[in-house]
Write an enzyme that holds these catalytic residues in place. Structure first.
Site, PDB file in Angstrom:
ATOM      1  N   ASP A  98       0.869  -1.168   0.000  1.00  0.00           N
ATOM      2  CA  ASP A  98       0.000   0.000   0.000  1.00  0.00           C
ATOM      3  C   ASP A  98       0.911   1.225   0.000  1.00  0.00           C
ATOM      4  OD1 ASP A  98      -2.391   1.581   0.373  1.00  0.00           O
ATOM      5  OD2 ASP A  98      -1.793   1.771   2.474  1.00  0.00           O
TER       6      ASP A  98
ATOM      7  N   ASP B 298      -0.182   5.080   1.073  1.00  0.00           N
ATOM      8  CA  ASP B 298      -0.421   5.999   2.183  1.00  0.00           C
ATOM      9  C   ASP B 298      -0.449   5.266   3.516  1.00  0.00           C
ATOM     10  OD1 ASP B 298      -1.055   8.675   0.831  1.00  0.00           O
ATOM     11  OD2 ASP B 298      -2.341   7.294  -0.262  1.00  0.00           O
TER      12      ASP B 298
END
Length: 219
Positions: free
Chosen positions: A9, A11
């Site tokens: 991922d 953020d």
């Protein structure tokens, strides 16, 4: 644990963009008379368009798309304070040195994801999955299944690195081992993750002659 690739991922996992995310969504909430905390409690880890459809239920798709464009521009332009998570640069450099394939799999759109990736000064991944590539966002496993496929791997051959509950569920549902980075204490299914860390510094990668690698925590 022995694997072939990594699916990250962006953020909260590779990039600390929380202040920028909170600023943008708080401003959007204020435009619609919504309390900032109500909005922030829902949006993390999910595609922005899905969050907008949730909060704008009953409104036209044209209105939702207009708000998406407003929010996307704001998030792409506001990268103040965005920086790499501790250990991100070193971990990605290790993967590149060991020729271990890795991808970024984010719920963000291209303008937002690329702006934050650039602000953090991270190397480019072999594969960069954004909201434009998927039909179903996290917690649906589609983003991680697609990321693995584009690396030429199966999801169970990959380690998913996530921070948000929606992403953790997506990784688990894809059949990957999940490393949870500073997840909320009440995140569902935390008992099923392979490792839980505060940031990326504790992760140690060891590649084997057969091409597989193991992930352990530094002593």
């Amino acid at each position: 644990m022995k694997y072939r690739g990594f699916l990250f991922d962006l953020d909260g996992t590779l990039v600390d963009s929380l202040p920028a995310v909170n600023r943008a969504w708080s401003r959007w909430g204020a435009r619609h008379g919504l309390a900032a905390q109500q909005v922030l409690d829902y949006i993390h880890g999910k595609p922005a368009i899905n969050s907008l459809r949730h909060f704008m239920a009953g409104q036209s798709e044209a209105a939702i798309q207009a708000e998406f464009r407003w929010l996307e521009q704001l998030e792409a332009e506001d990268t103040a304070g965005v920086q790499a998570i501790a250990g991100a640069h070193a971990l990605l450099a290790t993967l590149n040195a060991l020729d271990i394939p890795w991808a970024i799999v984010t719920s963000g759109s291209i303008p937002v994801a690329h702006a934050r990736h650039k602000a953090a000064g991270l190397p480019l991944p072999e594969v960069f999955i954004t909201a434009e590539d998927i039909k179903f966002g996290k917690p649906n496993p589609e983003p991680y299944l697609l990321g693995a496929e584009r690396l030429g791997l199966s999801a169970p051959e990959c380690v998913v690195v996530e921070d948000a509950p929606a992403g953790i569920i997506a990784g688990l549902e894809a059949g990957s081992a999940v490393v949870a980075v500073n997840p909320p204490a009440d995140a569902p299914r935390l008992s099923e993750v392979a490792l839980q860390v505060e940031n990326l510094q504790p992760l140690h990668i060891s590649k084997q002659p057969d091409g597989y690698f193991s992930v352990t925590l530094r002593a």
